[in-house]
Motif scaffolding. Structure first.
Motif, PDB file in Angstrom:
ATOM      1  N   ALA A  80     -14.638 -15.195   0.432  1.00  0.00           N
ATOM      2  CA  ALA A  80     -15.645 -14.288   1.038  1.00  0.00           C
ATOM      3  C   ALA A  80     -15.995 -14.948   2.617  1.00  0.00           C
ATOM      4  N   ASP A  81     -16.283 -16.153   2.615  1.00  0.00           N
ATOM      5  CA  ASP A  81     -16.584 -16.952   3.433  1.00  0.00           C
ATOM      6  C   ASP A  81     -15.315 -16.849   4.452  1.00  0.00           C
ATOM      7  N   ALA A  82     -14.181 -16.798   4.047  1.00  0.00           N
ATOM      8  CA  ALA A  82     -13.046 -16.855   5.208  1.00  0.00           C
ATOM      9  C   ALA A  82     -12.856 -15.438   5.566  1.00  0.00           C
ATOM     10  N   ALA A  83     -13.033 -14.694   4.752  1.00  0.00           N
ATOM     11  CA  ALA A  83     -13.092 -13.068   5.368  1.00  0.00           C
ATOM     12  C   ALA A  83     -14.272 -12.738   6.344  1.00  0.00           C
ATOM     13  N   GLY A  84     -15.365 -13.257   5.862  1.00  0.00           N
ATOM     14  CA  GLY A  84     -16.320 -13.194   6.986  1.00  0.00           C
ATOM     15  C   GLY A  84     -16.122 -13.909   8.160  1.00  0.00           C
ATOM     16  N   LEU A  85     -15.630 -14.946   8.183  1.00  0.00           N
ATOM     17  CA  LEU A  85     -15.152 -15.715   9.492  1.00  0.00           C
ATOM     18  C   LEU A  85     -14.360 -14.979  10.412  1.00  0.00           C
ATOM     19  N   GLU A  86     -13.384 -14.335   9.524  1.00  0.00           N
ATOM     20  CA  GLU A  86     -12.229 -13.593  10.311  1.00  0.00           C
ATOM     21  C   GLU A  86     -12.913 -12.289  10.847  1.00  0.00           C
ATOM     22  N   ARG A  87     -13.849 -11.714  10.420  1.00  0.00           N
ATOM     23  CA  ARG A  87     -14.535 -10.721  10.793  1.00  0.00           C
ATOM     24  C   ARG A  87     -15.348 -10.950  12.286  1.00  0.00           C
ATOM     25  N   LEU A  88     -16.031 -12.156  12.121  1.00  0.00           N
ATOM     26  CA  LEU A  88     -16.788 -12.857  12.990  1.00  0.00           C
ATOM     27  C   LEU A  88     -15.863 -13.040  14.283  1.00  0.00           C
ATOM     28  N   GLY A  89     -14.643 -13.429  13.843  1.00  0.00           N
ATOM     29  CA  GLY A  89     -13.691 -13.633  15.085  1.00  0.00           C
ATOM     30  C   GLY A  89     -13.203 -12.244  15.857  1.00  0.00           C
ATOM     31  N   LEU A  90     -12.914 -11.289  14.978  1.00  0.00           N
ATOM     32  CA  LEU A  90     -12.721 -10.076  15.647  1.00  0.00           C
ATOM     33  C   LEU A  90     -13.861  -9.477  16.473  1.00  0.00           C
ATOM     34  N   ALA A  96     -13.002 -12.487  24.906  1.00  0.00           N
ATOM     35  CA  ALA A  96     -11.662 -12.871  25.316  1.00  0.00           C
ATOM     36  C   ALA A  96     -10.561 -12.440  24.322  1.00  0.00           C
ATOM     37  N   PRO A  97      -9.306 -12.155  24.531  1.00  0.00           N
ATOM     38  CA  PRO A  97      -8.322 -11.612  23.864  1.00  0.00           C
ATOM     39  C   PRO A  97      -7.981 -12.461  22.500  1.00  0.00           C
ATOM     40  N   ILE A  98      -7.805 -13.937  22.981  1.00  0.00           N
ATOM     41  CA  ILE A  98      -7.401 -14.788  22.021  1.00  0.00           C
ATOM     42  C   ILE A  98      -8.587 -15.570  21.341  1.00  0.00           C
ATOM     43  N   VAL A  99      -8.620 -15.201  20.138  1.00  0.00           N
ATOM     44  CA  VAL A  99      -9.852 -15.825  19.253  1.00  0.00           C
ATOM     45  C   VAL A  99      -9.037 -16.247  18.112  1.00  0.00           C
ATOM     46  N   ALA A 100      -9.294 -17.541  17.660  1.00  0.00           N
ATOM     47  CA  ALA A 100      -8.710 -18.077  16.441  1.00  0.00           C
ATOM     48  C   ALA A 100      -9.967 -18.605  15.481  1.00  0.00           C
ATOM     49  N   THR A 101      -9.406 -18.295  14.094  1.00  0.00           N
ATOM     50  CA  THR A 101     -10.293 -19.069  13.208  1.00  0.00           C
ATOM     51  C   THR A 101     -10.306 -20.561  13.087  1.00  0.00           C
ATOM     52  N   ASP A 102     -11.200 -21.267  12.864  1.00  0.00           N
ATOM     53  CA  ASP A 102     -11.371 -22.594  12.456  1.00  0.00           C
ATOM     54  C   ASP A 102     -11.871 -22.955  11.427  1.00  0.00           C
ATOM     55  N   PRO A 103     -11.343 -22.780  10.115  1.00  0.00           N
ATOM     56  CA  PRO A 103     -11.983 -22.903   8.895  1.00  0.00           C
ATOM     57  C   PRO A 103     -12.389 -24.408   8.715  1.00  0.00           C
ATOM     58  N   ILE A 109     -12.232 -19.893  20.937  1.00  0.00           N
ATOM     59  CA  ILE A 109     -12.179 -18.538  22.058  1.00  0.00           C
ATOM     60  C   ILE A 109     -11.639 -19.219  23.259  1.00  0.00           C
ATOM     61  N   ASP A 110     -10.212 -18.817  23.552  1.00  0.00           N
ATOM     62  CA  ASP A 110      -9.641 -19.020  24.729  1.00  0.00           C
ATOM     63  C   ASP A 110     -10.122 -18.221  25.997  1.00  0.00           C
ATOM     64  N   ILE A 111     -11.156 -18.483  26.644  1.00  0.00           N
ATOM     65  CA  ILE A 111     -11.843 -17.669  27.518  1.00  0.00           C
ATOM     66  C   ILE A 111     -11.027 -17.717  28.838  1.00  0.00           C
ATOM     67  N   THR A 112      -9.822 -18.363  29.132  1.00  0.00           N
ATOM     68  CA  THR A 112      -9.276 -18.566  30.230  1.00  0.00           C
ATOM     69  C   THR A 112      -9.217 -17.280  30.905  1.00  0.00           C
ATOM     70  N   ALA A 233      -3.879 -16.199  17.635  1.00  0.00           N
ATOM     71  CA  ALA A 233      -4.897 -15.301  17.869  1.00  0.00           C
ATOM     72  C   ALA A 233      -4.898 -14.312  16.691  1.00  0.00           C
ATOM     73  N   LEU A 234      -6.416 -13.914  16.410  1.00  0.00           N
ATOM     74  CA  LEU A 234      -6.578 -12.881  15.357  1.00  0.00           C
ATOM     75  C   LEU A 234      -6.302 -11.416  16.080  1.00  0.00           C
ATOM     76  N   VAL A 235      -5.585 -10.677  15.028  1.00  0.00           N
ATOM     77  CA  VAL A 235      -5.249  -9.480  15.382  1.00  0.00           C
ATOM     78  C   VAL A 235      -5.749  -8.336  14.301  1.00  0.00           C
ATOM     79  N   ALA A 236      -6.957  -7.609  14.514  1.00  0.00           N
ATOM     80  CA  ALA A 236      -7.525  -6.574  13.778  1.00  0.00           C
ATOM     81  C   ALA A 236      -6.286  -5.906  12.967  1.00  0.00           C
ATOM     82  N   PRO A 237      -6.293  -5.763  11.587  1.00  0.00           N
ATOM     83  CA  PRO A 237      -4.880  -4.834  11.031  1.00  0.00           C
ATOM     84  C   PRO A 237      -4.892  -3.474  11.097  1.00  0.00           C
ATOM     85  N   GLU A 238      -6.470  -2.973  11.645  1.00  0.00           N
ATOM     86  CA  GLU A 238      -6.074  -1.569  11.977  1.00  0.00           C
ATOM     87  C   GLU A 238      -6.151  -1.219  13.439  1.00  0.00           C
ATOM     88  N   SER A 239      -5.716  -2.385  14.295  1.00  0.00           N
ATOM     89  CA  SER A 239      -5.783  -2.042  15.929  1.00  0.00           C
ATOM     90  C   SER A 239      -4.239  -1.550  16.081  1.00  0.00           C
TER      91      SER A 239
END
Length: 504
Positions: A80-90, A96-103, A109-112, A233-239
């Motif tokens: 549940a912690d990992a799933a919540g971290l992914e939702r926060l990343g989305l 910025a478009p490029i956001v990665a989880t860092d468990p 977050i790459d804000i270039t 980079a995270l990608v929302a499954p519904e996107s």
């Protein structure tokens, strides 16, 4: 120059539990999650209140309960912690478009190329921090040229912004653990007295590799930017998303433009199938060296016009550095809204309104891409007696708010923010001025209208309870028109100010 934000969540498991309501612990009482480590029960996560009592992850649960009898223990839920971290990343993809989880307790977050959309790097970090604080999530943020430097500063420093090229200086006083080394490498370095990162940079590289293996140099090079570090980079499954892989790496501008055209043509049918329109598109180019490049565009209204979306993305291709080549391109509609089909039955009415009515959304989108969202807006009235509060910025195509300015209270075409002090002379306190001096220029008044008395909004702040202004519309002998006011007109020390230029 690459810029990466490390978002460290020191109390993520407990913060998630409190936000979800899964814990029965009151907000001011210590809370910890507990996990099984062999035959021992140990703390997996602790909140701020528990940390103040000296508790930390890895401590045995029995010892923690002995130190803090009122400690609330909740079974750890790493999934549940990992799933919540992914939702926060989305959610962080708003920045910025490029956001990665860092468990298990962080995000990268790459804000270039994206900081200017929020007014700069400092306002962007402040916005992230304020939003997380309002939702009850404790966070520490660091911004640097590399993920490794930002990671170390967020966890072992005070966070903040590292200027470009300043990674080595900032990392030098941090412990070697800030390099994300394994426990064996850390112990080996500490055994010979190398406890700080600065002690590694002046040592011969060959000796370090021979004594401690390749991991130490690899992590050091990544933190200093000598070794590339890609982010997944995270990608929302519904996107809605489409992708293209290339047999050979590409990089020419003309080729990338054709890629954008192809991707938009593939994405639009998917949007039509779902009955959606794109409000934000993220285009991610995967380079052969794994240092992804990303561009983002937004639209004023939901759109699935392939040609229009292609033009907007092509405007941003100048920001893409293909490096040694791009092997994959991914186009994702990261923000969508319903867009129903409708029949255009009254073509004559549209033509009567003029082509501008049809092309306004496209014009706004082009201006947003070229100038940024902060520079494209329209002004909307606000029900306020104070002129400086009677207007606010809204999106260019926002729906009418149903508020209009009173027609019997004319206002100048331009307001000065803030009003500028002037020197003026009037026969009596309630009379308009005979002349005024503004920016070392004397203006003699030929005609005047007023006063219009405005009282302060006492319900907003106590300081404005006694605010009183007398406004005058004046015309000078040269034909120029100004809007002046005298504050505290009933007081002997009232001052004159210039608040507006021109006529309503």
């Amino acid at each position: 120059m690459r810029r990466v934000v490390s978002l460290y969540l020191p109390a993520w498991p407990t913060d998630r539990l409190r936000r979800s309501g899964s814990s029965a612990a009151p907000p001011d009482e210590p809370l910890a999650t507990v996990a099984q480590d062999g035959a021992r029960r140990v703390l997996a996560g602790v909140d701020a209140a528990a940390r103040r009592f000296g508790l930390y992850p890895g401590m045995s649960a029995a010892h923690a309960q002995a130190l803090v009898p009122g400690l609330h223990l909740v079974p750890a839920a790493p999934e549940a912690d990992a799933a919540g971290l992914e939702r926060l990343g989305l959610w962080c993809q708003r920045y910025a478009p490029i956001v990665a989880t860092d468990p298990p307790d962080g995000l990268l977050i790459d804000i270039t190329g994206a900081a200017h959309l929020f007014g700069g790097e400092a306002p962007l970090l402040a916005d992230i921090s304020a939003r997380l604080e309002r939702t009850g999530i404790a966070a520490r943020l660091a911004l640097a040229d590399t993920p490794g430097c930002a990671w170390g500063l967020a966890r072992f420093g005070e966070g903040g912004i590292v200027p470009p090229g300043g990674a080595a200086q900032v990392l030098a006083p941090l412990p070697v653990a800030a390099l994300r080394l394994g426990s064996e490498a850390q112990r080996a370095l500490q055994d010979v007295g190398l406890t700080r990162i600065g002690g590694l940079t002046d040592k011969p590289r060959a000796a370090l590799r021979l004594r401690f293996g390749a991991e130490v140099l690899f992590r050091l090079d990544r933190a200093l930017g000598y070794e590339p570090e890609p982010l997944a980079a995270l990608v929302a499954p519904e996107s809605p998303r489409v992708a293209l892989r290339f047999a050979e790496p590409v990089g020419a501008r003309e080729t990338l433009e054709r890629v954008v055209t192809d991707l938009c043509a593939r994405l639009v049918p998917e949007l039509e199938r779902r009955g959606l329109g794109a409000r934000r598109l993220d285009l991610i180019f995967a380079r052969v060296d794994r240092l992804d490049q990303a561009i983002r565009i937004g639209t004023a209204r939901p759109s699935r016009d392939a040609a229009h979306l292609t033009r907007l993305l092509a405007e941003r291709l100048a920001l893409v550095d293909p490096g040694f080549g791009i092997e994959e391109a991914v186009l994702c509609a990261s923000r969508v809204e319903p867009l129903a089909e409708h029949q255009e039955t009254h073509l004559a009415s549209h033509l009567a309104a003029g082509p501008q009515a049809l092309d306004l959304a496209a014009l706004i989108d082009t201006l947003l891409v070229r100038l940024g969202a902060a520079r494209v807006y329209r002004l909307a009235p606000v029900e306020s007696d104070l002129p400086e509060r009677a207007v606010r910025r809204v999106p260019a195509l926002a729906a009418p708010l149903g508020v209009v300015w009173p027609t019997d209270l004319p206002r100048p075409a331009r307001l000065l923010a803030p009003p500028e002090p002037v020197t003026a002379m009037a026969e009596i306190p309630d009379a308009p001025p005979l002349f005024f001096v503004w920016r070392n220029t004397r203006h003699r008044i030929a005609r005047a209208d007023g006063p219009e008395r405005i009282l302060g909004e006492w319900w907003v702040t106590d300081a404005e309870a006694d605010l009183t202004r007398d406004y005058y519309r004046v015309e000078t002998e040269a034909g120029e028109r100004f809007w002046l006011f005298r504050d505290g007109p009933m007081q002997a020390n009232g001052r004159w100010w210039l608040h507006g230029l021109g006529e309503a």
